[in-house]
Scaffold this motif. Sequence first.
Motif: not given
Length: 124
Positions: A64-65, A67, A69, A103, A105, A110-113, A115
């Motif tokens: 994915s482009s 993120r 969260r 953060n 991945t 795929n960028p995740l996080g 918060y």
Amino acid sequence: MTEMHVRGLTIAVHAGDRDEALAFYSALLGREPDLGPDPDFYEWEISPGAWLQLATGRTDINPSSFRLRFQVEDIEASAGVLRAKGFEPGDIKWLPGLVAFANLTDPWGNPLGVYQDLGVVAGP
């Protein structure tokens, strides 16, 4: 002219091996999917009307482009829980009075996080 009234949203993430993806996302979210309408498609309702969709068995994954969260109540405790489960969240970043986040991945890039909302600052 009438207005469109958005009532919810879905976010789809593509992943590889079904068993690995289900294990990863079930551990990350702390529960099994709410729905599995197809052997390679699963859904978690994150909050009312907001769904994470997981499409597995993909071989042509472009991470994915954006993120994705997930909001947590306590960023430090949540980062500790993630580490204890074998995840590798990054350092917690703090924006005082606004937000704290960490953060990570998934195995497919795929960028995740996660918060934590630290409060709301009034605008100008």
